[in-house]
Design a protein around this motif. Structure first.
Motif: not given
Length: 108
Positions: A35-38, A49-51, A76-79, A90-93
Protein backbone atom coordinates in the motif's frame (compact mmCIF):
# COMPACT_ATOMS: atom_id res chain seq x y z
CA UNK A 1 -5.40 -8.70 -15.89
CA UNK A 2 -8.59 -9.93 -14.25
CA UNK A 3 -6.88 -9.84 -10.85
CA UNK A 4 -5.82 -6.24 -11.44
CA UNK A 5 -9.35 -5.22 -12.38
CA UNK A 6 -10.59 -6.78 -9.16
CA UNK A 7 -7.84 -5.00 -7.24
CA UNK A 8 -8.79 -1.68 -8.82
CA UNK A 9 -12.45 -2.10 -7.94
CA UNK A 10 -11.82 -3.09 -4.34
CA UNK A 11 -9.13 -0.49 -3.73
CA UNK A 12 -11.46 2.28 -4.83
CA UNK A 13 -13.97 1.13 -2.24
CA UNK A 14 -11.83 0.44 0.82
CA UNK A 15 -12.37 3.04 3.51
CA UNK A 16 -9.53 5.05 4.98
CA UNK A 17 -9.84 6.35 8.52
CA UNK A 18 -7.47 8.34 10.67
CA UNK A 19 -7.10 9.24 14.31
CA UNK A 20 -5.82 12.29 16.19
CA UNK A 21 -2.29 10.86 16.48
CA UNK A 22 -2.10 10.62 12.67
CA UNK A 23 -2.51 6.85 12.60
CA UNK A 24 -4.28 5.70 9.44
CA UNK A 25 -6.17 2.44 9.05
CA UNK A 26 -7.81 0.91 6.00
CA UNK A 27 -9.45 -2.33 4.92
CA UNK A 28 -7.30 -4.85 3.08
CA UNK A 29 -7.68 -4.98 -0.68
CA UNK A 30 -7.85 -8.40 -2.35
CA UNK A 31 -4.73 -9.01 -4.43
CA UNK A 32 -2.72 -6.19 -2.84
CA UNK A 33 0.92 -6.80 -2.03
CA UNK A 34 1.73 -3.26 -0.83
CA UNK A 35 0.00 0.00 0.00
CA UNK A 36 1.35 3.43 -0.94
CA UNK A 37 0.50 6.10 1.63
CA UNK A 38 0.41 9.67 0.34
CA UNK A 39 0.13 12.98 2.21
CA UNK A 40 -0.57 16.53 1.08
CA UNK A 41 0.02 19.70 3.10
CA UNK A 42 -3.55 20.95 2.88
CA UNK A 43 -6.89 20.33 4.52
CA UNK A 44 -8.74 20.54 1.19
CA UNK A 45 -7.59 17.09 -0.04
CA UNK A 46 -7.82 18.18 -3.68
CA UNK A 47 -5.98 16.34 -6.46
CA UNK A 48 -3.75 19.40 -6.97
CA UNK A 49 -2.67 19.89 -3.34
CA UNK A 50 0.81 18.43 -3.81
CA UNK A 51 0.42 14.75 -2.91
CA UNK A 52 3.68 12.99 -2.01
CA UNK A 53 4.33 9.33 -1.29
CA UNK A 54 5.48 9.18 2.34
CA UNK A 55 5.53 5.41 2.88
CA UNK A 56 5.07 1.99 1.32
CA UNK A 57 3.40 -0.43 3.69
CA UNK A 58 4.35 -4.01 2.82
CA UNK A 59 2.15 -7.08 2.86
CA UNK A 60 -1.01 -7.42 4.90
CA UNK A 61 -0.39 -4.49 7.26
CA UNK A 62 -3.26 -2.01 7.01
CA UNK A 63 -2.11 0.76 9.35
CA UNK A 64 0.41 3.55 9.15
CA UNK A 65 1.49 6.04 11.81
CA UNK A 66 2.67 9.54 10.90
CA UNK A 67 3.60 11.02 14.30
CA UNK A 68 5.45 14.21 15.00
CA UNK A 69 3.38 16.63 12.94
CA UNK A 70 2.52 19.87 14.76
CA UNK A 71 -1.07 20.12 15.99
CA UNK A 72 -1.69 23.14 13.78
CA UNK A 73 -0.48 21.37 10.61
CA UNK A 74 -3.22 20.91 8.00
CA UNK A 75 -2.83 17.57 6.26
CA UNK A 76 -4.65 15.01 4.12
CA UNK A 77 -3.88 11.35 3.45
CA UNK A 78 -4.84 8.79 0.82
CA UNK A 79 -3.80 5.21 0.09
CA UNK A 80 -3.46 3.14 -3.09
CA UNK A 81 -2.79 -0.58 -3.33
CA UNK A 82 -0.25 -2.24 -5.62
CA UNK A 83 -0.32 -5.83 -6.77
CA UNK A 84 2.59 -8.26 -7.26
CA UNK A 85 3.25 -6.76 -10.73
CA UNK A 86 3.60 -3.27 -9.27
CA UNK A 87 0.36 -2.02 -10.84
CA UNK A 88 -1.29 0.77 -8.87
CA UNK A 89 -4.97 0.73 -7.97
CA UNK A 90 -7.17 3.75 -7.69
CA UNK A 91 -6.90 5.82 -4.52
CA UNK A 92 -8.95 5.40 -1.37
CA UNK A 93 -11.11 8.17 -0.04
CA UNK A 94 -9.10 10.86 1.76
CA UNK A 95 -8.77 11.65 5.45
CA UNK A 96 -7.58 15.01 6.69
CA UNK A 97 -7.44 17.59 9.43
CA UNK A 98 -7.35 21.37 9.36
CA UNK A 99 -5.31 23.78 11.44
CA UNK A 100 -8.59 25.10 12.86
CA UNK A 101 -9.56 21.62 14.10
CA UNK A 102 -6.26 19.83 14.84
CA UNK A 103 -7.63 17.16 17.14
CA UNK A 104 -9.71 15.38 14.52
CA UNK A 105 -8.78 13.74 11.28
CA UNK A 106 -11.90 13.35 9.20
CA UNK A 107 -12.67 11.07 6.30
CA UNK A 108 -13.60 13.13 3.26
Amino acid sequence: VIVMRKLLLIALLFPLTAFADNTLTWDASSGASNYNVERCPSSTCEDTCGWANIATVVGTITTYGDPGLPDDYAVCYRVAATNANGELSGYSNTAGKSAADPANLRVR
